[in-house]
Design a protein around this motif. Structure first.
Motif, PDB file in Angstrom:
ATOM      1  N   LYS A  24       0.819  -1.212   0.000  1.00  0.00           N
ATOM      2  CA  LYS A  24       0.000   0.000   0.000  1.00  0.00           C
ATOM      3  C   LYS A  24       0.853   1.263   0.000  1.00  0.00           C
ATOM      4  O   LYS A  24       0.553   2.233  -0.704  1.00  0.00           O
ATOM      5  CB  LYS A  24      -0.916  -0.017   1.228  1.00  0.00           C
ATOM      6  CG  LYS A  24      -1.738   1.258   1.413  1.00  0.00           C
ATOM      7  CD  LYS A  24      -2.572   1.168   2.672  1.00  0.00           C
ATOM      8  CE  LYS A  24      -3.329   2.471   2.919  1.00  0.00           C
ATOM      9  NZ  LYS A  24      -4.129   2.436   4.169  1.00  0.00           N
ATOM     10  N   HIS A  25       1.932   1.254   0.772  1.00  0.00           N
ATOM     11  CA  HIS A  25       2.707   2.474   0.980  1.00  0.00           C
ATOM     12  C   HIS A  25       3.996   2.565   0.171  1.00  0.00           C
ATOM     13  O   HIS A  25       4.594   3.638   0.114  1.00  0.00           O
ATOM     14  CB  HIS A  25       3.036   2.630   2.464  1.00  0.00           C
ATOM     15  CG  HIS A  25       1.848   2.931   3.306  1.00  0.00           C
ATOM     16  ND1 HIS A  25       1.302   4.194   3.407  1.00  0.00           N
ATOM     17  CD2 HIS A  25       1.060   2.123   4.060  1.00  0.00           C
ATOM     18  CE1 HIS A  25       0.245   4.154   4.199  1.00  0.00           C
ATOM     19  NE2 HIS A  25       0.081   2.928   4.615  1.00  0.00           N
ATOM     20  N   ALA A  26       4.433   1.453  -0.430  1.00  0.00           N
ATOM     21  CA  ALA A  26       5.707   1.513  -1.147  1.00  0.00           C
ATOM     22  C   ALA A  26       5.741   0.616  -2.374  1.00  0.00           C
ATOM     23  O   ALA A  26       5.993   1.078  -3.494  1.00  0.00           O
ATOM     24  CB  ALA A  26       6.856   1.143  -0.203  1.00  0.00           C
ATOM     25  N   LEU A  27       5.476  -0.677  -2.205  1.00  0.00           N
ATOM     26  CA  LEU A  27       5.654  -1.627  -3.290  1.00  0.00           C
ATOM     27  C   LEU A  27       4.612  -1.480  -4.387  1.00  0.00           C
ATOM     28  O   LEU A  27       4.836  -1.926  -5.511  1.00  0.00           O
ATOM     29  CB  LEU A  27       5.605  -3.063  -2.745  1.00  0.00           C
ATOM     30  CG  LEU A  27       6.679  -3.419  -1.709  1.00  0.00           C
ATOM     31  CD1 LEU A  27       6.445  -4.824  -1.183  1.00  0.00           C
ATOM     32  CD2 LEU A  27       8.069  -3.299  -2.319  1.00  0.00           C
ATOM     33  N   GLY A  28       3.478  -0.873  -4.063  1.00  0.00           N
ATOM     34  CA  GLY A  28       2.403  -0.747  -5.049  1.00  0.00           C
ATOM     35  C   GLY A  28       2.840  -0.083  -6.332  1.00  0.00           C
ATOM     36  O   GLY A  28       2.344  -0.399  -7.421  1.00  0.00           O
ATOM     37  N   ALA A  29       3.804   0.824  -6.233  1.00  0.00           N
ATOM     38  CA  ALA A  29       4.294   1.518  -7.426  1.00  0.00           C
ATOM     39  C   ALA A  29       5.010   0.571  -8.377  1.00  0.00           C
ATOM     40  O   ALA A  29       5.189   0.879  -9.564  1.00  0.00           O
ATOM     41  CB  ALA A  29       5.233   2.646  -7.014  1.00  0.00           C
ATOM     42  N   CYS A  30       5.448  -0.605  -7.869  1.00  0.00           N
ATOM     43  CA  CYS A  30       6.190  -1.563  -8.693  1.00  0.00           C
ATOM     44  C   CYS A  30       5.280  -2.607  -9.334  1.00  0.00           C
ATOM     45  O   CYS A  30       5.740  -3.406 -10.156  1.00  0.00           O
ATOM     46  CB  CYS A  30       7.241  -2.277  -7.848  1.00  0.00           C
ATOM     47  SG  CYS A  30       8.404  -1.162  -7.031  1.00  0.00           S
ATOM     48  N   ILE A  31       4.016  -2.634  -8.941  1.00  0.00           N
ATOM     49  CA  ILE A  31       3.092  -3.636  -9.464  1.00  0.00           C
ATOM     50  C   ILE A  31       2.430  -3.115 -10.734  1.00  0.00           C
ATOM     51  O   ILE A  31       1.998  -1.959 -10.779  1.00  0.00           O
ATOM     52  CB  ILE A  31       2.021  -3.984  -8.410  1.00  0.00           C
ATOM     53  CG1 ILE A  31       2.697  -4.668  -7.214  1.00  0.00           C
ATOM     54  CG2 ILE A  31       0.936  -4.877  -8.986  1.00  0.00           C
ATOM     55  CD1 ILE A  31       1.748  -5.013  -6.097  1.00  0.00           C
ATOM     56  N   PRO A  32       2.355  -3.932 -11.801  1.00  0.00           N
ATOM     57  CA  PRO A  32       1.723  -3.481 -13.040  1.00  0.00           C
ATOM     58  C   PRO A  32       0.315  -2.946 -12.792  1.00  0.00           C
ATOM     59  O   PRO A  32      -0.432  -3.480 -11.967  1.00  0.00           O
ATOM     60  CB  PRO A  32       1.685  -4.759 -13.890  1.00  0.00           C
ATOM     61  CG  PRO A  32       2.783  -5.605 -13.341  1.00  0.00           C
ATOM     62  CD  PRO A  32       2.838  -5.316 -11.873  1.00  0.00           C
ATOM     63  N   GLN A  33      -0.036  -1.880 -13.504  1.00  0.00           N
ATOM     64  CA  GLN A  33      -1.330  -1.239 -13.302  1.00  0.00           C
ATOM     65  C   GLN A  33      -2.496  -2.141 -13.667  1.00  0.00           C
ATOM     66  O   GLN A  33      -3.616  -1.949 -13.194  1.00  0.00           O
ATOM     67  CB  GLN A  33      -1.393   0.058 -14.121  1.00  0.00           C
ATOM     68  CG  GLN A  33      -0.420   1.120 -13.647  1.00  0.00           C
ATOM     69  CD  GLN A  33      -0.665   1.525 -12.205  1.00  0.00           C
ATOM     70  OE1 GLN A  33      -1.772   1.872 -11.834  1.00  0.00           O
ATOM     71  NE2 GLN A  33       0.381   1.460 -11.380  1.00  0.00           N
ATOM     72  N   ASP A  34      -2.230  -3.137 -14.544  1.00  0.00           N
ATOM     73  CA  ASP A  34      -3.313  -4.044 -14.925  1.00  0.00           C
ATOM     74  C   ASP A  34      -3.449  -5.209 -13.943  1.00  0.00           C
ATOM     75  O   ASP A  34      -4.211  -6.142 -14.176  1.00  0.00           O
ATOM     76  CB  ASP A  34      -3.102  -4.578 -16.346  1.00  0.00           C
ATOM     77  CG  ASP A  34      -1.782  -5.318 -16.501  1.00  0.00           C
ATOM     78  OD1 ASP A  34      -0.957  -5.250 -15.566  1.00  0.00           O
ATOM     79  OD2 ASP A  34      -1.575  -5.944 -17.550  1.00  0.00           O
ATOM     80  N   TYR A  35      -2.695  -5.157 -12.845  1.00  0.00           N
ATOM     81  CA  TYR A  35      -2.802  -6.196 -11.823  1.00  0.00           C
ATOM     82  C   TYR A  35      -2.862  -5.549 -10.444  1.00  0.00           C
ATOM     83  O   TYR A  35      -1.964  -5.691  -9.631  1.00  0.00           O
ATOM     84  CB  TYR A  35      -1.601  -7.153 -11.904  1.00  0.00           C
ATOM     85  CG  TYR A  35      -1.768  -8.415 -11.075  1.00  0.00           C
ATOM     86  CD1 TYR A  35      -2.623  -9.428 -11.510  1.00  0.00           C
ATOM     87  CD2 TYR A  35      -1.094  -8.578  -9.872  1.00  0.00           C
ATOM     88  CE1 TYR A  35      -2.785 -10.574 -10.755  1.00  0.00           C
ATOM     89  CE2 TYR A  35      -1.249  -9.715  -9.108  1.00  0.00           C
ATOM     90  CZ  TYR A  35      -2.092 -10.715  -9.560  1.00  0.00           C
ATOM     91  OH  TYR A  35      -2.265 -11.853  -8.813  1.00  0.00           O
ATOM     92  N   PRO A  36      -3.914  -4.801 -10.184  1.00  0.00           N
ATOM     93  CA  PRO A  36      -4.014  -4.107  -8.887  1.00  0.00           C
ATOM     94  C   PRO A  36      -4.225  -5.097  -7.749  1.00  0.00           C
ATOM     95  O   PRO A  36      -4.797  -6.176  -7.938  1.00  0.00           O
ATOM     96  CB  PRO A  36      -5.237  -3.208  -9.077  1.00  0.00           C
ATOM     97  CG  PRO A  36      -6.070  -3.923 -10.097  1.00  0.00           C
ATOM     98  CD  PRO A  36      -5.105  -4.585 -11.029  1.00  0.00           C
ATOM     99  N   MET A  37      -3.759  -4.731  -6.582  1.00  0.00           N
ATOM    100  CA  MET A  37      -3.921  -5.570  -5.394  1.00  0.00           C
ATOM    101  C   MET A  37      -5.269  -5.293  -4.750  1.00  0.00           C
ATOM    102  O   MET A  37      -5.577  -4.159  -4.408  1.00  0.00           O
ATOM    103  CB  MET A  37      -2.798  -5.290  -4.400  1.00  0.00           C
ATOM    104  CG  MET A  37      -2.929  -6.029  -3.075  1.00  0.00           C
ATOM    105  SD  MET A  37      -2.621  -7.806  -3.209  1.00  0.00           S
ATOM    106  CE  MET A  37      -0.823  -7.807  -3.357  1.00  0.00           C
ATOM    107  N   ASP A  38      -6.080  -6.328  -4.631  1.00  0.00           N
ATOM    108  CA  ASP A  38      -7.364  -6.231  -3.942  1.00  0.00           C
ATOM    109  C   ASP A  38      -7.139  -6.690  -2.498  1.00  0.00           C
ATOM    110  O   ASP A  38      -6.964  -7.892  -2.259  1.00  0.00           O
ATOM    111  CB  ASP A  38      -8.396  -7.124  -4.633  1.00  0.00           C
ATOM    112  CG  ASP A  38      -9.771  -7.045  -3.986  1.00  0.00           C
ATOM    113  OD1 ASP A  38      -9.846  -6.779  -2.767  1.00  0.00           O
ATOM    114  OD2 ASP A  38     -10.770  -7.250  -4.694  1.00  0.00           O
ATOM    115  N   PRO A  39      -7.123  -5.773  -1.539  1.00  0.00           N
ATOM    116  CA  PRO A  39      -6.804  -6.162  -0.160  1.00  0.00           C
ATOM    117  C   PRO A  39      -7.706  -7.257   0.396  1.00  0.00           C
ATOM    118  O   PRO A  39      -7.233  -8.163   1.086  1.00  0.00           O
ATOM    119  CB  PRO A  39      -6.974  -4.855   0.623  1.00  0.00           C
ATOM    120  CG  PRO A  39      -6.725  -3.790  -0.383  1.00  0.00           C
ATOM    121  CD  PRO A  39      -7.309  -4.316  -1.663  1.00  0.00           C
TER     122      PRO A  39
END
Length: 223
Positions: free
Chosen positions: A186-201
């Motif tokens: 949420k606070h750091a690694l999210g920027a490294c995840i492809p935009q077409d694969y968002p993390m659903d908490p």
């Protein structure tokens, strides 16, 4: 009287009609939380917190005499102060321990992970080695009580015959680590995840609960 003395008297004077009243401690803590999460501990200055709360630096120091004390108050207000509530819920919980694990992780995400307060964890991971005093405080106020609560949950499951007799002390990390990853995403690694694969908490928490409770292996069929 010098200009400096006049300025100090002006700062300490009661607010004029129409001006904002002096902030209460809760407002100062709210402003401090925002800045600590945005900028980190080292980069946040006390005068910035006071300015965001709309008061003088002197007013801030009336409540919190140092930045370290301000940070401790933020942690107690947003995280460690909740452990009494969570332990009471543990005592009154009537479902199975598997249900308790599921409830625990989902409630933790709702009350901490999904809020601004989750940024405190990222701050500690990033800056703890540079500030051993606040690291020790966080360990005593958050990490130890958190591990103790998870330990109680796991022991409940083992004592009731619902869980296998696992290595409790290391299984605690198996419960906590996935939630740390979710915060860091949420606070750091999210920027490294492809935009077409968002993390659903919510999907993530549910998947971690299933793995914790059932593992990955299909149970062996009895002959």
């Amino acid at each position: 009287m010098s200009s400096k003395a006049l300025a100090e008297r002006a700062e300490d004077a009661p607010p004029r009609r129409g001006r904002r009243k002096e902030a209460r401690p809760g407002e100062l803590l709210d402003a401090a939380l925002d800045l600590f999460v945005e900028k980190g501990f080292a980069a946040t200055r006390s005068e910035e917190v006071a300015a965001r709360a709309g008061v003088s630096k002197g007013t801030l120091f009336l409540y919190f005499p140092s930045k370290e004390e301000l940070f401790k108050a933020v942690v107690r207000e947003n995280i460690s102060g909740r452990f009494a509530e969570w332990n009471e819920e543990f005592e009154s919980f009537e479902g199975s321990t598997a249900e308790m694990v599921r409830y625990c992780l989902n409630v933790w995400w709702e009350r901490i992970g999904a809020t601004r307060a989750s940024g405190i964890t990222k701050l500690i991971i990033s800056e703890a080695r540079n500030f051993p005093d606040i690291a020790a405080f966080y360990h005593q106020e958050v990490i130890q009580p958190g591990m103790q609560l998870v330990r109680r949950i796991l022991l409940r499951g083992v004592d009731r015959g619902e869980f296998r007799a696992v290595d409790i002390e290391y299984t605690i990390f198996s419960v906590i680590a996935p939630m740390i990853f979710l915060i860091m995403n949420k606070h750091a690694l999210g920027a490294c995840i492809p935009q077409d694969y968002p993390m659903d908490p919510q999907r993530y928490v549910n998947a971690q609960v299933e793995i914790l409770l059932h593992g990955l292996c299909v149970p062996e069929k009895k002959a």
